[in-house]
Write a protein that holds these residues in place. Structure first.
Motif, PDB file in Angstrom:
ATOM      1  N   ASN A   1       4.760 -19.495   8.482  1.00 42.33           N
ATOM      2  CA  ASN A   1       5.608 -18.805   7.680  1.00 42.33           C
ATOM      3  C   ASN A   1       5.469 -18.751   6.426  1.00 42.33           C
ATOM      4  N   ASP A   2       4.738 -19.708   5.882  1.00 44.78           N
ATOM      5  CA  ASP A   2       4.136 -20.046   4.440  1.00 44.78           C
ATOM      6  C   ASP A   2       3.197 -19.055   4.183  1.00 44.78           C
ATOM      7  N   ARG A   3       2.550 -18.618   5.094  1.00 38.84           N
ATOM      8  CA  ARG A   3       1.321 -17.503   4.991  1.00 38.84           C
ATOM      9  C   ARG A   3       1.377 -16.071   5.635  1.00 38.84           C
ATOM     10  N   VAL A   4       2.597 -15.742   5.716  1.00 37.17           N
ATOM     11  CA  VAL A   4       2.738 -14.388   6.271  1.00 37.17           C
ATOM     12  C   VAL A   4       3.076 -13.536   5.108  1.00 37.17           C
ATOM     13  N   ASN A   5       2.163 -13.589   4.051  1.00 36.67           N
ATOM     14  CA  ASN A   5       2.500 -12.746   2.869  1.00 36.67           C
ATOM     15  C   ASN A   5       1.375 -11.532   2.878  1.00 36.67           C
ATOM     16  N   PHE A   6       1.358 -11.012   4.375  1.00 35.29           N
ATOM     17  CA  PHE A   6       0.514  -9.748   4.324  1.00 35.29           C
ATOM     18  C   PHE A   6       0.901  -8.728   5.169  1.00 35.29           C
ATOM     19  N   PHE A   7       0.507  -7.553   5.114  1.00 34.16           N
ATOM     20  CA  PHE A   7       0.552  -6.389   5.967  1.00 34.16           C
ATOM     21  C   PHE A   7      -0.579  -5.916   6.675  1.00 34.16           C
ATOM     22  N   ARG A   8      -0.167  -5.355   7.708  1.00 34.83           N
ATOM     23  CA  ARG A   8      -1.475  -4.989   8.306  1.00 34.83           C
ATOM     24  C   ARG A   8      -1.157  -3.329   8.345  1.00 34.83           C
ATOM     25  N   ALA A   9      -2.236  -2.677   7.505  1.00 37.98           N
ATOM     26  CA  ALA A   9      -2.216  -1.110   7.393  1.00 37.98           C
ATOM     27  C   ALA A   9      -3.517  -0.693   8.182  1.00 37.98           C
ATOM     28  N   THR A  10      -3.152   0.440   8.385  1.00 35.71           N
ATOM     29  CA  THR A  10      -4.374   1.224   9.186  1.00 35.71           C
ATOM     30  C   THR A  10      -4.873   2.530   8.600  1.00 35.71           C
ATOM     31  N   PHE A  11      -5.990   3.004   8.501  1.00 39.02           N
ATOM     32  CA  PHE A  11      -6.443   4.164   7.823  1.00 39.02           C
ATOM     33  C   PHE A  11      -6.760   5.209   8.960  1.00 39.02           C
ATOM     34  N   VAL A  12      -6.226   5.185  10.044  1.00 35.76           N
ATOM     35  CA  VAL A  12      -6.698   6.214  11.085  1.00 35.76           C
ATOM     36  C   VAL A  12      -5.982   7.666  10.876  1.00 35.76           C
ATOM     37  N   GLY A  13      -4.987   7.705  10.023  1.00 31.40           N
ATOM     38  CA  GLY A  13      -4.074   8.976   9.807  1.00 31.40           C
ATOM     39  C   GLY A  13      -5.097   9.855   8.895  1.00 31.40           C
ATOM     40  N   THR A  14      -4.359  11.003   8.791  1.00 30.47           N
ATOM     41  CA  THR A  14      -4.916  11.937   7.758  1.00 30.47           C
ATOM     42  C   THR A  14      -5.196  11.575   6.493  1.00 30.47           C
ATOM     43  N   ASP A  15      -6.073  12.290   5.787  1.00 30.96           N
ATOM     44  CA  ASP A  15      -6.046  12.101   4.283  1.00 30.96           C
ATOM     45  C   ASP A  15      -4.954  11.887   3.547  1.00 30.96           C
ATOM     46  N   GLU A  16      -4.034  12.850   3.715  1.00 35.28           N
ATOM     47  CA  GLU A  16      -2.747  12.892   3.132  1.00 35.28           C
ATOM     48  C   GLU A  16      -1.767  11.868   3.430  1.00 35.28           C
ATOM     49  N   THR A  17      -2.094  11.182   4.799  1.00 33.16           N
ATOM     50  CA  THR A  17      -1.127  10.157   5.194  1.00 33.16           C
ATOM     51  C   THR A  17      -1.585   9.147   4.294  1.00 33.16           C
ATOM     52  N   ILE A  18      -2.895   8.720   4.181  1.00 30.33           N
ATOM     53  CA  ILE A  18      -3.666   7.598   3.271  1.00 30.33           C
ATOM     54  C   ILE A  18      -2.948   7.676   1.762  1.00 30.33           C
ATOM     55  N   ARG A  19      -3.202   8.989   1.170  1.00 30.27           N
ATOM     56  CA  ARG A  19      -2.934   8.924  -0.207  1.00 30.27           C
ATOM     57  C   ARG A  19      -1.336   8.769  -0.475  1.00 30.27           C
ATOM     58  N   ASN A  20      -0.436   9.444   0.388  1.00 28.41           N
ATOM     59  CA  ASN A  20       0.872   9.476   0.328  1.00 28.41           C
ATOM     60  C   ASN A  20       1.414   8.030   0.470  1.00 28.41           C
ATOM     61  N   GLY A  21       0.621   7.537   1.353  1.00 27.37           N
ATOM     62  CA  GLY A  21       1.423   6.034   1.978  1.00 27.37           C
ATOM     63  C   GLY A  21       1.083   5.145   1.061  1.00 27.37           C
ATOM     64  N   LEU A  22      -0.307   5.192   0.267  1.00 24.72           N
ATOM     65  CA  LEU A  22      -0.713   3.977  -0.644  1.00 24.72           C
ATOM     66  C   LEU A  22       0.131   4.318  -2.055  1.00 24.72           C
ATOM     67  N   ALA A  23       0.445   5.666  -2.077  1.00 24.43           N
ATOM     68  CA  ALA A  23       1.154   5.768  -3.452  1.00 24.43           C
ATOM     69  C   ALA A  23       2.749   5.247  -3.266  1.00 24.43           C
ATOM     70  N   THR A  24       3.199   5.527  -2.153  1.00 25.72           N
ATOM     71  CA  THR A  24       4.488   4.889  -2.083  1.00 25.72           C
ATOM     72  C   THR A  24       4.221   3.310  -1.933  1.00 25.72           C
ATOM     73  N   PHE A  25       3.320   2.992  -1.547  1.00 24.42           N
ATOM     74  CA  PHE A  25       3.154   1.277  -1.433  1.00 24.42           C
ATOM     75  C   PHE A  25       3.215   0.846  -2.977  1.00 24.42           C
ATOM     76  N   GLY A  26       2.357   1.483  -3.587  1.00 19.80           N
ATOM     77  CA  GLY A  26       2.135   0.869  -5.098  1.00 19.80           C
ATOM     78  C   GLY A  26       3.266   1.163  -5.837  1.00 19.80           C
ATOM     79  N   ARG A  27       4.088   2.162  -5.457  1.00 18.23           N
ATOM     80  CA  ARG A  27       5.523   2.427  -6.214  1.00 18.23           C
ATOM     81  C   ARG A  27       6.388   1.250  -5.902  1.00 18.23           C
ATOM     82  N   THR A  28       6.493   1.095  -4.319  1.00 20.66           N
ATOM     83  CA  THR A  28       7.439   0.075  -3.833  1.00 20.66           C
ATOM     84  C   THR A  28       7.165  -1.432  -4.277  1.00 20.66           C
ATOM     85  N   LEU A  29       6.036  -1.724  -4.251  1.00 22.68           N
ATOM     86  CA  LEU A  29       5.720  -2.862  -4.954  1.00 22.68           C
ATOM     87  C   LEU A  29       6.040  -3.224  -6.312  1.00 22.68           C
ATOM     88  N   GLU A  30       5.906  -2.145  -7.298  1.00 20.22           N
ATOM     89  CA  GLU A  30       6.325  -2.411  -8.524  1.00 20.22           C
ATOM     90  C   GLU A  30       8.048  -2.421  -8.498  1.00 20.22           C
TER      91      GLU A  30
END
Lengths: 506, 510
Positions: free
Chosen positions: A473-502
């Motif tokens: 549990n000291d090492r669970v600081n990861f997410f598994r993400a997949t890139f099998v969706g559409t290009d749109e999914t990838i772009r929107n998803g990562l934009a959301t991810f970046g924003r949320t991290l901030e």
């Protein structure tokens, strides 16, 4: 059972036969597998077949004239396109029709495909896959059995090899749906440390050499590994690590369950065009694909699991297990005592696809190479957008995966104001950081912002041996993400991810 | 000896009896999808349109299938689609599409699915099941056929030391399956009508838990065209058995692959073009299932397409109460996964508006039943001509299934040995019936060139602890049958019976 071991190719080891004939594999089996008998009615059927002219009134098999299907046509991509996957998806490509018949000639008649058969699957299909195996892995001396996919194959291997109370080894982050499946069988998991490059061989060695049978029970005799696009960490084991791991398995007498559904989705391969032209796609791919555990298996201790799920479709429910003939025999007995042989339509389809009226093995490898290119394009897009939208903040980092579908995104929690690295564990050996809590918070935040990724905790295998030294549990600081969706999914998803991290860190 | 309260007339409200105590340790420990918690959190999230970056599922645009076409018999001709099919009759095409409408589109069919299977296929079979079996309150789960279904059900209930109940002659392809994990079988006495309810009750009453362990709670039956004896349980016997199951808290596993192959029933008026009328007539020719009388939820019914479509279809379904349904689903997720897209697509299209519809499938079934009945008639005719006159064997006409159970009169054999019995174990054979049977089987195979299956392959070993002594004839002395199938061609049947007749003469007149 009628098996044909894969035909020896020019590159197979010469002295293997002698070495193997002295090995007794029965000691690896569960009590259940040892006591299992073959289906006695099938033995009558076999005897009846041996003597020509025997009238068989023994088996209650419906006659093929009563099967209400005389033809099945599959409309599939034409493999003549330069980039078949691209053309297929854009709808610009040609189509081919692959046909299976009951009363006309074809690669695998529906008369055979729709009849009862042996658990291992029909010879034509096994032979085609053994041929593919030979050309890619050149296994020393192994047998192919069909499965209903890797979940089926793997869970059957658990029954084959595991007794209640046994400990099995696995990667500390793994495909937990499968490791969970072993728990009701009384199997316990012993996790092995991982780094960026996957399973750490020295940790495997450490666990085995420190094992105390008096305190911990029988030493583990099975290793479950996902060597390519490891699920969830996305890493691919290097050749050097594979050799080290195989040596350790040899020294400690371990069976390796090589679960490899992403094997054919590899990136940055550098496939040689001239090899393609001269020798075809299979040879060209064989030259650049990773060396499997199967390919180095001179002991017969590897059970390799291949699947059509990621390279054709999940609903195929078809795959193949390659192992020494003793294990194959025992596996087939288990299959004959449970799910039975795979479905006729799937076998007929594969036989036609790989046959001379279909894509053939080279055509299939051309489709696969085309798939690799398409997934690589998405991987590259994902990593580009990740660099732009996420990595710049420094709150998360990710390595570029060499195969498969997963990116293992590290969350740099040490930057978080509320991160604490010196907590007193609530239980001895428990976690000393608040990683798990922070990750849970972040996961929910992402969800509320409309993004789903899998948190590492889903895949974490806790160590019960007390030998690991640090709680997962000291090492669970990861997410598994997949890139099998559409290009749109990838772009929107990562934009959301970046924003949320901030939002999360600031 | 424990004699529980008789409660024949229990009617539970919608079958909410708690039967969870029947589960094996393995089934109890097994948890649902470990991602369950995550899934729950996700499903509780109020945000719609979540961006999915969680699953490693190939996008459906990568599936290399645009269309699949299956050429099948046309069932529009009301009288006999099976005969038409074999005489170049009209055919029909079922379609599975990616880009056009159909009952189960390719983009959905080839995805990963969970537990019970794809909803379109499950719904199609639930509708069929409701119409034909009218289960009180049950759920449908897809399987890869009945062997798959049964072995999952056995694991659900059985563990080391348990005993399961079944017919004294049973198909070892199934009964062997749980032996490696320590489940044993108790064979219950049969007659020509199948398992004898009173004998079942005797075993349960007599059961000594101190000596044998927990009293058996699982009853496995093939109630129509039983394998190998060909018997079919009457409605009266079914009711008695169900009552016993209620009294003794048994789970009934109803394995019914031959359900639709039942003979000598009043013919459905096939000239009736009205679908509803046809279905109504058709279902009236079917025998009530254990499922249909299952007010308690203690019946698990297994149906398969193996004998009515093809063995290689590898598709069937289990109908059971909600708890067992969920548990079986968990086990499926932890093992085989739900069945293949091909089979689910085919069956869904077959039952759909563009296919045969339920009515058309029933026409196929009716026609199939007649076809098998013709073959049965043929076999019995040839038997009468070639075997009966020898005086060494006889056969009763089975009500259903694919097998005849040929009785051989070993007592007429010159080497038949009968020891006078005075005391001793009630289960040790007193004649050499079984030895002579095996000899006959071998000589028929090796000398005459015809293979049957001897009854000895189907016997469940008896145990003196559960067999009553008075008047009991040991199973070994009653193992005097050969199982023969009439599912093959007339040519094979004819040759087979001729060789049997010849073989019997030579064997008995050695």
């Amino acid at each position: 059972m009628v098996f044909l071991p894969s035909t020896a190719s020019a590159t197979s080891a010469v002295d293997v036969g002698l070495k193997r004939s002295h090995v007794d594999y029965s000691r690896y089996l569960s009590a259940e597998a040892r006591s299992r008998l073959p289906n006695p009615i099938k033995s009558i059927w076999k005897v009846a077949q041996v003597k020509p002219g025997t009238i068989n009134m023994g088996n209650g098999d419906p006659h093929h004239t009563l099967y209400p299907i005389c033809e099945v046509n599959f409309v599939v991509p034409s493999i003549d396109e330069h980039d078949p996957v691209q053309s297929w998806r854009s709808g610009t490509g040609e189509q081919n029709i692959i046909s299976s018949y009951k009363d006309e000639p074809c690669a695998l008649s529906l008369r055979t495909a729709f009849a009862y058969g042996a658990g291992a699957g029909l010879k034509d299909v096994r032979d085609a896959l053994a041929d593919l195996n030979d050309r890619i892995h050149s296994p020393p001396n192994h047998t192919v059995s069909l499965s209903l996919g890797n979940a089926d194959a793997l869970t059957k291997c658990f029954r084959l090899l595991g007794d209640p109370g046994d400990s099995f080894l696995c990667e500390e982050f793994t495909f937990s749906a499968m490791t969970n499946a072993a728990l009701p069988l009384g199997i316990e998991w012993v996790p092995i440390r991982m780094d960026n490059n996957g399973l750490v061989p020295s940790d495997l060695e450490r666990i085995l050499s420190n094992w105390d049978e008096a305190k911990q029970g029988k030493r583990p005799h099975v290793l479950y590994t996902i060597p390519c696009s490891q699920n969830p960490t996305g890493s691919t084991l290097s050749l050097e690590r594979r050799q080290q791991i195989y040596q350790i398995a040899h020294d400690w007498d371990i069976i390796i369950l090589e679960d490899d559904p992403y094997f054919f989705l590899q990136y940055d391969l550098g496939v040689s065009q001239s090899t393609i032209q001269q020798y075809g796609h299979t040879r060209a791919m064989a030259e650049v694909l990773p060396r499997s555990f199967l390919s180095m298996d001179y002991d017969g201790r590897v059970m390799r699991l291949d699947s059509f799920s990621k390279i054709v479709a999940p609903g195929m429910r078809l795959g193949w297990v390659t192992s020494n003939s003793y294990f194959a025999d025992k596996l087939d007995m288990l299959t004959d005592s449970s799910s039975q042989h795979p479905h006729g339509m799937g076998q007929a389809f594969v036989a036609e696809l790989l046959g001379s009226n279909g894509w053939g093995v080279d055509g299939f490898m051309k489709w696969i190479l085309s798939l690799c290119n398409e997934y690589q394009r998405r991987r590259d897009l994902f990593m580009d957008v990740f660099r732009q939208k996420v990595a710049t903040s420094g709150f998360a980092t990710a390595e570029v995966p060499q195969s498969g579908m997963f990116v293992w995104i590290k969350i740099n929690l040490e930057h978080h104001a509320r991160f604490s690295a010196s907590q007193t564990p609530t239980v001895p050996g428990g976690p000393t950081t608040n990683t798990a809590d922070l990750m849970d918070e972040l996961f929910r935040k992402l969800l509320n912002n409309g993004l789903v990724m899998m948190p590492a905790s889903t895949f974490a295998i806790a160590d019960r041996t007390g030998m690991m030294g640090s709680h997962i549990n000291d090492r669970v600081n990861f997410f598994r993400a997949t890139f099998v969706g559409t290009d749109e999914t990838i772009r929107n998803g990562l934009a959301t991810f970046g924003r949320t991290l901030e939002e999360f860190f600031l | 000896m424990h004699t529980p309260q008789i409660n024949n007339n229990v009617t539970s409200d919608n079958g909410v009896i708690d039967l969870s105590h029947h589960l094996s340790d393995e089934a109890r420990i097994r948890v649902a999808n470990p991602l369950k918690d995550i899934m729950r959190v996700i499903s509780e999230c109020p945000v719609t349109d979540l961006i999915p970056m969680a699953n490693g599922d190939p996008h459906h645009s990568f599936y290399p299938f645009q269309q699949i076409m299956y050429e099948v018999p046309s069932v529009q001709d009301p009288s006999d689609p099976v005969t038409s099919w074999n005489n170049s009759g009209r055919t029909q095409i079922f379609h599975s599409y990616r880009d056009q409408e159909c009952a189960l589109p390719i983009s959905k069919a080839f995805r990963y699915s969970r537990a019970a299977g794809l909803v379109q296929c499950k719904d199609a079979l639930t509708n069929f099941s409701n119409l034909i079996f009218a289960p009180p309150n049950h759920h449908v789960m897809l399987t890869f056929g009945n062997s798959d279904g049964l072995t999952k059900v056995f694991r659900l209930f059985g563990q080391k030391g348990d005993y399961f109940l079944t017919d004294e002659f049973s198909y070892p392809g199934i009964t062997n399956c749980p032996l490696p994990y320590g489940v044993k079988w108790v064979g219950i006495k049969m007659d020509s009508g199948g398992i004898i309810p009173e004998e079942l009750e005797k075993v349960l009453i007599r059961w000594d838990e101190a000596k044998l362990g927990r009293r058996p709670r699982i009853l496995y039956l093939v109630p129509v065209g039983q394998n190998p004896t060909g018997s079919t349980l009457s409605v009266d016997r079914r009711k008695k058995i169900y009552a016993i199951a209620q009294t003794w808290d048994l789970i009934i596993i109803e394995d019914d692959p031959y359900y639709f192959l039942r003979y000598d029933v009043p013919q459905t008026n096939c000239a009736s073009a009205d679908p509803d009328e046809f279905i109504k007539n058709f279902t009236s020719t079917l025998i009530p299932t254990f499922l249909s009388m299952d007010v308690d939820g203690r019946v698990i019914r297994l149906d398969t397409f193996s004998k009515v479509l093809a063995p290689g279809m590898r598709l069937g379904w289990i109908t059971s109460n909600k708890l067992f349904h969920l548990k079986l689903g968990e086990y499926t997720d932890s093992s085989t996964q739900p069945p293949h897209a091909f089979g689910q697509m085919f069956v869904t299209e077959m039952l759909s508006e563009h296919g045969w519809k339920i009515e058309g499938f029933c026409r196929w079934l009716r026609s199939l039943r007649l076809e098998y009945q013709n073959r049965l008639d043929f076999l019995l005719d040839v038997f009468q001509r070639e075997v009966e006159p020898t005086g060494y064997a006889s056969v009763k006409r089975p009500e259903a299934g694919m097998f005849v159970w040929i009785e051989v009169f070993f007592e007429k054999h010159p080497r038949f040995v009968h020891e006078r019995c005075s005391g001793g174990s009630p289960v040790v054979a007193r004649t050499n019936t079984e030895c002579l049977l095996k000899e006959l089987f071998e000589t028929l195979m090796n000398v005459q060139g015809v293979a049957f299956v001897p009854a000895s392959m189907f016997t469940i070993p008896e145990n003196a602890l559960w067999v009553e002594s008075d008047g009991h004839v040991p199973l070994g002395d009653r193992t005097r049958f050969l199982r023969a199938t009439f599912a093959s061609t007339e040519d094979i049947i004819e040759k087979g019976m001729i060789r049997l007749g010849k073989g019997l003469r030579e064997f008995f007149q050695e």
